[in-house]
Design an enzyme around this catalytic site. Structure first.
Site, PDB file in Angstrom:
ATOM      1  N   THR A 286      -4.269  -5.012  -6.333  1.00 20.67           N
ATOM      2  CA  THR A 286      -3.625  -4.714  -5.059  1.00 20.67           C
ATOM      3  C   THR A 286      -4.129  -3.358  -4.623  1.00 20.67           C
ATOM      4  OG1 THR A 286      -1.726  -3.902  -6.314  1.00 20.67           O
ATOM      5  CG2 THR A 286      -1.541  -6.069  -5.337  1.00 20.67           C
ATOM      6  N   GLY A 287      -5.456  -3.271  -4.320  1.00 23.66           N
ATOM      7  CA  GLY A 287      -6.007  -2.048  -3.722  1.00 23.66           C
ATOM      8  C   GLY A 287      -5.225  -1.904  -2.447  1.00 23.66           C
ATOM      9  N   THR A 288      -4.581  -0.803  -2.260  1.00 26.42           N
ATOM     10  CA  THR A 288      -3.382  -0.857  -1.410  1.00 26.42           C
ATOM     11  C   THR A 288      -3.119   0.413  -0.673  1.00 26.42           C
ATOM     12  OG1 THR A 288      -2.325  -2.210  -3.050  1.00 26.42           O
ATOM     13  CG2 THR A 288      -0.871  -1.000  -1.671  1.00 26.42           C
ATOM     14  N   THR A 289      -2.195   0.300   0.289  1.00 30.78           N
ATOM     15  CA  THR A 289      -1.483   1.496   0.693  1.00 30.78           C
ATOM     16  C   THR A 289       0.001   1.167   0.620  1.00 30.78           C
ATOM     17  OG1 THR A 289      -3.192   1.640   2.366  1.00 30.78           O
ATOM     18  CG2 THR A 289      -1.499   3.323   2.410  1.00 30.78           C
TER      19      THR A 289
ATOM     20  N   GLY B  88      -5.520   3.398  -0.373  1.00 30.01           N
ATOM     21  CA  GLY B  88      -5.495   3.811   1.025  1.00 30.01           C
ATOM     22  C   GLY B  88      -4.781   5.124   1.258  1.00 30.01           C
TER      23      GLY B  88
END
Lengths: 266, 205
Positions: free
Chosen positions: B9-12, B141
């Protein structure tokens, strides 16, 4: 272990003769890492092999009447100054303060251990409290034993205190290296601040005395300023802990004023 | 090759506290390498009625830890006979994340409301540190919006101001971060309950 079963191998996880040696952590369960079935084994729970959120230098200085520690209040996530309000100085009891640099999750773990120890000791109610020297010794043993299990607490700790009229300033790092001195610094401070601290102490030594509390405070702030100028992982907010016969005083967060005049000259 | 990449979950993710509760938000993109495996992910996971966690890092790791904590909290809440404290939930996350720090890749923000301390936000970054903050961001992010947050955040914002703040911040991050995108999922957690909204497409600030 069942009766009659063979004892476990003395050197578990060692190299098989003739085979490529892939180091395996002692006593762990063989689970492949995510996504692959073979490959180097994962390590048992809780091993810190890569510090994540870290603190930079801590400075310590003895003065006439006590000891002082100073540290900035930032937790860096690599190069990012991620947490700007973290306290890296801990008052252990009325006679001791410790300051830690390195991995802050490990420092929180240490903090929990120490706080529990102090509570247990108060419950004993015998009027005794841990001396700074005793805490230094305890920390040394804990950190050395953890490193011997290849599971270090990734911290360098300064212990400062006054007990029985004598002031104490000690250093322990993640390898269990421990020593005492009149001035100490961890991290970048060891390269930038220690020479400044030592120069001042030698000057005072010629007059056969230690700096006064105000002089020590000024010196530490000067060192923190130098570190702020030159350490890329530092921050200009800091805390100071002073230990004297009267007890522990923790001040902060204070802000450093930086001098950029030379920018106009250069 | 994408089969070898862990699902992440590369995420912000973001959470802000206000007087009376918290506002949490996340994007909705899950990636395996450069492929978007799920474009409508829900990264705001309830661990109890009024306590949520925002997950970043490995999808599997965070789901597993969140499930374990949800179970522990449910049990604890029955024993306690009252809603659990947000701090307890955060501490449970921290215990797992610190213990298994070398095996996990999980950056978690725990936020919620409890009767004792109202709205609270706790961050458990990778490594297993536990810290309470007035607002927290995490995920890949988040790097792109630290400047915006430093410039814009003010303590004492109202619920709607917080929602706007979170939505703007997430939108900015999602534009710049390839691993974040999709829709913005928001949730406002207060004493009265959890109100979830989705900002999609043209609704994005």
């Amino acid at each position: 272990m069942e009766v009659g079963a063979a004892p476990p191998p003395f050197w578990a996880g060692g190299p098989a003769p003739g085979q490529t040696y892939i180091p395996r952590a002692l006593g762990h369960i063989d689970i492949g890492p995510r996504g692959t079935g073979t490959g180097p084994a994962t390590l048992p729970a809780g091993r810190t092999l890569s510090p994540m959120v870290t603190g930079t230098s801590v400075l310590g200085l003895k003065f006439s009447g006590g000891v002082m520690l100073a540290a900035d209040t930032v937790g860096s996530f690599g190069s990012l100054a991620r947490f700007r309000g973290i306290s890296r100085l801990l008052k252990v009891n009325d006679s001791t303060v410790i300051g830690a640099s390195g991995d802050l999750a490990d420092f929180q773990h240490l903090r929990q251990l120490l706080e529990q120890m102090v509570i247990d000791e108060e419950l004993l109610g015998d009027g005794h409290s841990y001396s700074p020297r005793a805490l230094h010794s305890w920390l040394t043993r804990v950190l050395y034993n953890r490193r011997s299990k290849i599971n270090p607490l990734w911290n360098t700790v300064l212990i400062a205190g006054v007990y029985g009229g004598e002031s104490f300033l000690g250093y322990v790092d993640m390898l269990g290296v421990a020593y005492e001195a009149q001035s100490l610094a961890t991290g970048f401070g060891a390269y930038l601040a220690q020479p400044l601290l030592r120069a001042e102490l030698e000057r005072e030594q010629d007059r056969d005395r230690l700096p006064t509390q105000e002089e020590a405070r000024e010196l530490l702030e000067r060192c923190l300023k130098v570190l702020y100028y030159r350490d890329a992982r530092s921050f200009n907010r800091y805390e100071v802990a002073t230990v004297t016969e009267k007890g522990v005083e923790l001040e902060g967060p204070l802000t450093l004023e930086a001098n950029w005049d030379i920018a106009h000259v250069v | 090759e994408w089969t070898a990449e862990p699902v992440s979950t590369g995420t912000t993710i973001m959470a802000v506290e206000f007087d009376g509760g918290v506002v949490i938000g996340a994007d909705s993109r899950t990636t395996t390498g450069a492929y978007i495996a799920n474009r409508v992910t829900d990264k705001l996971t309830p661990v109890h009625d009024r306590i949520f966690c925002c997950r970043s890092g490995s999808a599997a790791d965070t789901q597993a830890v969140a499930d374990a904590v949800a179970y522990q909290l449910a049990f604890h809440s029955v024993e306690l006979e009252e809603p659990p404290r947000v701090r307890t939930a955060a501490r449970l996350f921290q215990q797992s994340c610190y213990r298994y720090r070398e095996e996990l890749s999980a950056g978690i923000i725990v936020a919620g409301w409890d009767p004792r301390r109202g709205g609270q936000v706790y961050v458990v970054p990778m490594g297993g540190l536990l810290l309470r903050q007035p607002f927290a961001v995490g995920g890949s992010g988040s790097s792109y919006i630290y400047g915006f947050l430093d410039a814009t955040f003010q303590p004492g914002m109202s619920r709607s101001q917080c929602q706007e703040f979170v939505a703007r911040a997430l939108a900015l991050a999602m534009v710049r971060d390839g691993s974040s995108g999709g829709v913005i999922r928001l949730a406002a957690i207060t004493e009265d309950g959890v109100e979830r909204t989705v900002l999609a497409g043209s609704d994005l600030p």
